[in-house]
Motif scaffolding. Structure first.
Motif, PDB file in Angstrom:
ATOM      1  N   GLY A   1       0.385  -1.412  -6.682  1.00 14.54           N
ATOM      2  CA  GLY A   1       1.244  -0.349  -6.132  1.00 14.54           C
ATOM      3  C   GLY A   1       2.389  -0.898  -5.280  1.00 14.54           C
ATOM      4  O   GLY A   1       2.205  -1.797  -4.475  1.00 14.54           O
ATOM      5  N   ARG A   2       3.577  -0.260  -5.498  1.00 13.37           N
ATOM      6  CA  ARG A   2       4.772  -0.720  -4.771  1.00 13.37           C
ATOM      7  C   ARG A   2       4.639  -0.522  -3.269  1.00 13.37           C
ATOM      8  O   ARG A   2       4.989  -1.368  -2.465  1.00 13.37           O
ATOM      9  CB  ARG A   2       6.002   0.027  -5.281  1.00 13.37           C
ATOM     10  N   LYS A   3       4.040   0.649  -2.888  1.00 12.80           N
ATOM     11  CA  LYS A   3       3.892   0.950  -1.455  1.00 12.80           C
ATOM     12  C   LYS A   3       2.933  -0.035  -0.801  1.00 12.80           C
ATOM     13  O   LYS A   3       3.155  -0.461   0.332  1.00 12.80           O
ATOM     14  CB  LYS A   3       3.381   2.378  -1.279  1.00 12.80           C
ATOM     15  N   GLY A   4       1.873  -0.384  -1.525  1.00  9.87           N
ATOM     16  CA  GLY A   4       0.900  -1.352  -1.007  1.00  9.87           C
ATOM     17  C   GLY A   4       1.554  -2.690  -0.729  1.00  9.87           C
ATOM     18  O   GLY A   4       1.303  -3.328   0.296  1.00  9.87           O
ATOM     19  N   ARG A   5       2.434  -3.111  -1.663  1.00 10.29           N
ATOM     20  CA  ARG A   5       3.121  -4.403  -1.494  1.00 10.29           C
ATOM     21  C   ARG A   5       4.076  -4.345  -0.315  1.00 10.29           C
ATOM     22  O   ARG A   5       4.171  -5.289   0.474  1.00 10.29           O
ATOM     23  CB  ARG A   5       3.871  -4.786  -2.777  1.00 10.29           C
ATOM     24  N   LEU A   6       4.769  -3.212  -0.163  1.00  7.01           N
ATOM     25  CA  LEU A   6       5.709  -3.052   0.943  1.00  7.01           C
ATOM     26  C   LEU A   6       4.967  -3.169   2.279  1.00  7.01           C
ATOM     27  O   LEU A   6       5.391  -3.867   3.195  1.00  7.01           O
ATOM     28  CB  LEU A   6       6.409  -1.687   0.826  1.00  7.01           C
ATOM     29  N   PHE A   7       3.799  -2.502   2.357  1.00  8.57           N
ATOM     30  CA  PHE A   7       3.034  -2.542   3.606  1.00  8.57           C
ATOM     31  C   PHE A   7       2.542  -3.954   3.890  1.00  8.57           C
ATOM     32  O   PHE A   7       2.515  -4.402   5.033  1.00  8.57           O
ATOM     33  CB  PHE A   7       1.854  -1.573   3.546  1.00  8.57           C
ATOM     34  N   PHE A   8       2.190  -4.681   2.827  1.00  7.11           N
ATOM     35  CA  PHE A   8       1.752  -6.070   2.999  1.00  7.11           C
ATOM     36  C   PHE A   8       2.875  -6.896   3.632  1.00  7.11           C
ATOM     37  O   PHE A   8       2.660  -7.612   4.605  1.00  7.11           O
ATOM     38  CB  PHE A   8       1.356  -6.668   1.645  1.00  7.11           C
ATOM     39  N   TYR A   9       4.105  -6.756   3.087  1.00  9.89           N
ATOM     40  CA  TYR A   9       5.217  -7.556   3.626  1.00  9.89           C
ATOM     41  C   TYR A   9       5.522  -7.160   5.071  1.00  9.89           C
ATOM     42  O   TYR A   9       5.795  -8.016   5.908  1.00  9.89           O
ATOM     43  CB  TYR A   9       6.455  -7.422   2.723  1.00  9.89           C
ATOM     44  N   LEU A  10       5.436  -5.862   5.359  1.00 14.77           N
ATOM     45  CA  LEU A  10       5.647  -5.420   6.743  1.00 14.77           C
ATOM     46  C   LEU A  10       4.610  -6.048   7.672  1.00 14.77           C
ATOM     47  O   LEU A  10       4.931  -6.524   8.766  1.00 14.77           O
ATOM     48  CB  LEU A  10       5.536  -3.889   6.833  1.00 14.77           C
ATOM     49  N   GLY A  11       3.353  -6.075   7.194  1.00 17.90           N
ATOM     50  CA  GLY A  11       2.251  -6.646   7.983  1.00 17.90           C
ATOM     51  C   GLY A  11       2.455  -8.114   8.291  1.00 17.90           C
ATOM     52  O   GLY A  11       1.917  -8.638   9.267  1.00 17.90           O
ATOM     53  N   GLN A  12       3.238  -8.798   7.435  1.00 16.97           N
ATOM     54  CA  GLN A  12       3.488 -10.229   7.652  1.00 16.97           C
ATOM     55  C   GLN A  12       4.538 -10.480   8.725  1.00 16.97           C
ATOM     56  O   GLN A  12       4.508 -11.504   9.399  1.00 16.97           O
ATOM     57  CB  GLN A  12       3.962 -10.908   6.340  1.00 16.97           C
ATOM     58  N   ILE A  13       5.473  -9.530   8.879  1.00 17.30           N
ATOM     59  CA  ILE A  13       6.569  -9.787   9.827  1.00 17.30           C
ATOM     60  C   ILE A  13       6.385  -9.099  11.184  1.00 17.30           C
ATOM     61  O   ILE A  13       6.931  -9.533  12.179  1.00 17.30           O
ATOM     62  CB  ILE A  13       7.960  -9.421   9.224  1.00 17.30           C
ATOM     63  N   VAL A  14       5.587  -8.029  11.201  1.00 13.06           N
ATOM     64  CA  VAL A  14       5.368  -7.302  12.458  1.00 13.06           C
ATOM     65  C   VAL A  14       4.350  -8.089  13.294  1.00 13.06           C
ATOM     66  O   VAL A  14       3.403  -8.657  12.742  1.00 13.06           O
ATOM     67  CB  VAL A  14       4.822  -5.877  12.131  1.00 13.06           C
ATOM     68  N   PRO A  15       4.530  -8.161  14.643  1.00 16.04           N
ATOM     69  CA  PRO A  15       3.555  -8.887  15.481  1.00 16.04           C
ATOM     70  C   PRO A  15       2.128  -8.359  15.285  1.00 16.04           C
ATOM     71  O   PRO A  15       1.925  -7.150  15.109  1.00 16.04           O
ATOM     72  CB  PRO A  15       4.049  -8.610  16.912  1.00 16.04           C
ATOM     73  N   GLN A  16       1.146  -9.292  15.296  1.00 19.95           N
ATOM     74  CA  GLN A  16      -0.271  -8.951  15.019  1.00 19.95           C
ATOM     75  C   GLN A  16      -0.807  -7.838  15.912  1.00 19.95           C
ATOM     76  O   GLN A  16      -1.582  -7.000  15.466  1.00 19.95           O
ATOM     77  CB  GLN A  16      -1.141 -10.198  15.199  1.00 19.95           C
ATOM     78  N   GLY A  17      -0.376  -7.823  17.204  1.00 19.19           N
ATOM     79  CA  GLY A  17      -0.857  -6.800  18.135  1.00 19.19           C
ATOM     80  C   GLY A  17      -0.506  -5.401  17.633  1.00 19.19           C
ATOM     81  O   GLY A  17      -1.318  -4.472  17.724  1.00 19.19           O
ATOM     82  N   ILE A  18       0.697  -5.265  17.110  1.00 22.30           N
ATOM     83  CA  ILE A  18       1.136  -3.950  16.593  1.00 22.30           C
ATOM     84  C   ILE A  18       0.337  -3.610  15.333  1.00 22.30           C
ATOM     85  O   ILE A  18      -0.129  -2.482  15.161  1.00 22.30           O
ATOM     86  CB  ILE A  18       2.661  -3.954  16.312  1.00 22.30           C
ATOM     87  N   VAL A  19       0.157  -4.614  14.462  1.00 24.79           N
ATOM     88  CA  VAL A  19      -0.612  -4.379  13.229  1.00 24.79           C
ATOM     89  C   VAL A  19      -2.019  -3.881  13.587  1.00 24.79           C
ATOM     90  O   VAL A  19      -2.506  -2.900  13.025  1.00 24.79           O
ATOM     91  CB  VAL A  19      -0.703  -5.687  12.380  1.00 24.79           C
TER      92      VAL A  19
ATOM     93  N   MET B   1      -0.749   5.313   0.835  1.00 26.12           N
ATOM     94  CA  MET B   1      -0.993   4.167  -0.060  1.00 26.12           C
ATOM     95  C   MET B   1      -2.038   4.450  -1.130  1.00 26.12           C
ATOM     96  O   MET B   1      -2.147   3.690  -2.089  1.00 26.12           O
ATOM     97  CB  MET B   1      -1.540   2.967   0.734  1.00 26.12           C
ATOM     98  N   ALA B   2      -2.871   5.478  -0.934  1.00 33.76           N
ATOM     99  CA  ALA B   2      -4.051   5.664  -1.798  1.00 33.76           C
ATOM    100  C   ALA B   2      -3.686   5.756  -3.279  1.00 33.76           C
ATOM    101  O   ALA B   2      -2.662   6.337  -3.657  1.00 33.76           O
ATOM    102  CB  ALA B   2      -4.798   6.911  -1.361  1.00 33.76           C
ATOM    103  N   MET B   3      -4.528   5.148  -4.107  1.00 34.06           N
ATOM    104  CA  MET B   3      -4.310   5.146  -5.563  1.00 34.06           C
ATOM    105  C   MET B   3      -5.568   5.629  -6.281  1.00 34.06           C
ATOM    106  O   MET B   3      -6.647   5.672  -5.699  1.00 34.06           O
ATOM    107  CB  MET B   3      -3.994   3.715  -6.039  1.00 34.06           C
TER     108      MET B   3
END
Ligand SMILES: NC(=O)c1ccc[n+]([C@@H]2O[C@H](COP(=O)([O-])OP(=O)(O)OC[C@H]3O[C@@H](n4cnc5c(N)ncnc54)[C@H](OP(=O)(O)O)[C@@H]3O)[C@@H](O)[C@H]2O)c1
Length: 268
Positions: free
Chosen positions: A236-254, A211-213
């Protein structure tokens, strides 16, 4: 130096001597915005200002102060008044992000993070608000972090401080809905600001490395977002993708993913 082509208004940037703040200063100057730059003493702020005025037709003013000092926010405000600096854009960038498990951290470092990331940001905004609302169009840009969305074990105070700044930005934006002031929060993932940070990113997990920019790119996206009066922006596109993933994946996994990201850096 007085070479303003952008009227009498100034953009105040905290933490402008290095990293993202320095890149923000160059980006604003590139857009012909006059600058009021604030940073710690003896960190090369004057040199940054001189480099900017050598390249761009803008006026720069500087103030060196430690923003973790209780009265520093008033010093910034009083200096602006005394020197006739009219601030129509406020960029709260200065921030510290110490790594470490809370039980092992020096409480003074914890306090510094709270004083700079929360207190200074809030109080500088508060004292300049009356002036900002007096203008037909003005902007506040708060540099948050992806850590504002994701709890980060090993960076608990930092991620909480950025969650604070994000909520502060969003609610203040709503409070100021009927004024000319817009409030923007920018939430970058890792930014390669210095050799030390580069090394830290290199020693983090694959997500952080991917993700680094660069600070220049983050600064460009941030100033663009501020001027377009956006609410929350993830560069950054990758940063946004990770954000959306973080919203749908269970908090414990995050939480586990975030802990693994920092594990190597924390155990060096
Ligand atoms: N780098 C990243 O990976 C990253 C990612 C997401 C968000 N951010 C956020 O972006 C902002 C800038 O970070 P950065 O990485 O560019 O940090 P940096 O390179 O360490 O720069 C921080 C800036 O804040 C200033 N500062 C630090 N303590 C201060 C104090 N007590 N009083 C006044 N100024 C002070 C520093 O001034 P001196 O140069 O004088 O020390 C410097 O100009 C921070 O809010 C940070 O949380 C950074």
């Amino acid at each position: 130096m007085d070479r303003s082509v952008n009227g009498e208004y100034f953009t105040l940037i905290t933490g402008a001597s290095s990293g993202i703040g320095r890149a923000l200063a160059f980006e604003c100057a590139r857009r012909h915005m006059n600058l009021f730059l604030v940073s710690l003493p003896e960190t090369g702020l004057e040199e940054v200002a001189a480099e900017i005025t050598a390249q761009y037709p803008v006026t720069t003013r500087t103030l060196t102060t430690d923003l973790t000092c209780p009265e520093s926010y008033l010093q910034v405000y009083d200096q602006a008044r005394a020197r006739g600096i009219r601030v129509n854009n406020l960029i709260n960038n200065a921030g510290i992000g110490y790594n470490g498990y809370l039980k092992e951290m020096d409480p003074q470092k914890v306090d510094q993070m709270i004083l700079l990331n929360l207190r200074a940001t809030t109080l500088i905004t508060s004292v300049f608000l009356k002036e900002l609302t007096a203008y037909p169009r003005s902007h506040i840009l708060n540099i948050c972090s992806m850590a504002a969305f994701l709890p980060v074990p090993g960076k608990s105070v930092y991620s909480a401080s950025k969650a604070y700044t994000l909520f502060f930005s969003k609610s203040l934006r709503a409070e100021l809905r009927h004024t000319g002031v817009s409030v923007t929060a920018v939430c970058p993932w890792g930014v390669r600001t210095s050799d030390a940070v580069r090394e830290r990113i290199q020693n983090s997990g694959v997500v952080s490395r991917t993700m680094a920019m660069d600070p220049e790119e983050v600064a460009r996206v941030s100033v663009e977002a501020m001027l377009r009066r956006k609410s929350v922006v993830i560069p950054g596109r990758k940063g946004r993708l990770f954000f959306y993933l973080g919203q749908i994946v269970p908090q414990g996994i995050v939480l586990r993913v975030m802990e693994n990201e920092l594990r190597k850096a924390l155990h060096e």
